[in-house]
Design an enzyme around this catalytic site. Structure first.
Site, short mmCIF file in Angstrom:
data_model
loop_
_atom_site.label_atom_id
_atom_site.label_comp_id
_atom_site.label_asym_id
_atom_site.label_seq_id
_atom_site.Cartn_x
_atom_site.Cartn_y
_atom_site.Cartn_z
CG ASP A 103 -12.89 32.33 17.74
OD1 ASP A 103 -13.02 31.51 18.67
OD2 ASP A 103 -13.84 32.89 17.17
N1 URA Z 1 -16.46 35.77 20.07
C1 URA Z 1 -16.01 35.12 18.98
O1 URA Z 1 -16.76 34.82 18.05
N2 URA Z 1 -14.69 34.80 18.95
C2 URA Z 1 -13.82 35.15 19.91
O2 URA Z 1 -12.64 34.85 19.81
C3 URA Z 1 -14.32 35.82 21.04
C4 URA Z 1 -15.65 36.12 21.09
#
Ligand code: URA
Length: 243
Positions: A103
């Site tokens: 993310d």
């Molecule tokens: N899980 C999440 O919530 N975000 C990420 O970036 C990776 C795994």
């Protein structure tokens, strides 16, 4: 075998036109002998030099990046800076892809490669590698959450496979989570199910490949030959066991 101008272009970071000019001008030597025809087919493993400087050719590049928050794990985006902006020009001439997104607000281990086969295998659920995250929560995690993670959970659009939740005994708002899949916002959604909000998420490992903490956020390096071999074998072994 590879066309010489193509090879010169990727080894020395030149445009194809610049590479062709350099070859025609006699500035390129392969195995110590000048070659002046850009279309000559040469062995990509042969020593190659431009103006007397040896270059090392790698058919593919495998980059480990310590992703900082604020960058999107994509190769283009109309709004936000992408992780490619953290890499020097030389690598941007390659068709890099992100193997396993993070993310925008997440940090840590991100792999970029132009090896399409490995990229596909690293991200395909058929060849998955466990991903390990260092997580900070708004409220302490509890022993019952460990069981919820271990059972796998229904997240509405899919059922997450069992995950491992390890709670820091000295600070239960700090945990490590290991999961198989890498669905969108998966770790955040798993904690939401437990009534907790993820304040910070950092990927620290993909299988046995550990984030090199010496890089620092925004830092990168090429994978070592051993690391590439590990990933290649891990994906190939997975494929065998699926047959
Ligand atoms: N899980 C999440 O919530 N975000 C990420 O970036 C990776 C795994």
């Amino acid at each position: 075998m590879e066309r010489l101008d193509k090879l010169v272009s990727s080894v020395f970071g030149l445009s194809r036109r610049e590479a062709q000019a350099a070859v025609r001008q006699g500035r390129v030597e392969v195995s110590g002998a000048p070659i002046r025809l850009p279309e000559t087919k040469v062995d990509p493993a042969a020593p190659i030099a431009l103006d007397g400087e040896e270059g090392a050719y790698a058919r593919y590049v495998y980059i480990m990046l310590d992703k900082p928050a604020g960058y999107v794990s994509a190769t283009e985006d109309s709004r936000d800076p992408t992780v490619l902006e953290l890499l020097p020009e030389l690598y941007l001439k390659r068709k890099l892809g992100v193997a396993g997104r993070l993310d925008k607000d997440a940090t840590g281990l991100l792999l970029l490669t132009d090896d399409g086969t490995l990229n596909h295998r690293l991200t395909s659920p058929r060849y998955h590698l466990d991903k390990r995250y260092d997580v900070r929560l708004d409220y302490p995690a509890r022993e019952k959450d460990v069981r919820v993670f271990a059972e796998g959970m229904d997240l509405g659009d899919f059922t997450a496979m069992p995950g491992l939740l390890e709670i820091d005994p000295l600070d239960p708002t700090h945990c490590f989570v290991t999961i198989r899949e890498g669905k969108f916002h998966q770790v955040k959604r798993m904690f939401e199910k437990c009534g907790r909000r993820v304040l910070a998420l950092r990927r620290v490992a993909m299988g046995g490949l550990l984030l090199d903490e010496a890089l620092g956020e925004g830092g990168f390096r090429l994978l070592t030959a051993q690391e590439i071999q590990y990933l290649t074998e891990k994906c190939a072994i997975k494929q065998e066991s699926q047959k």
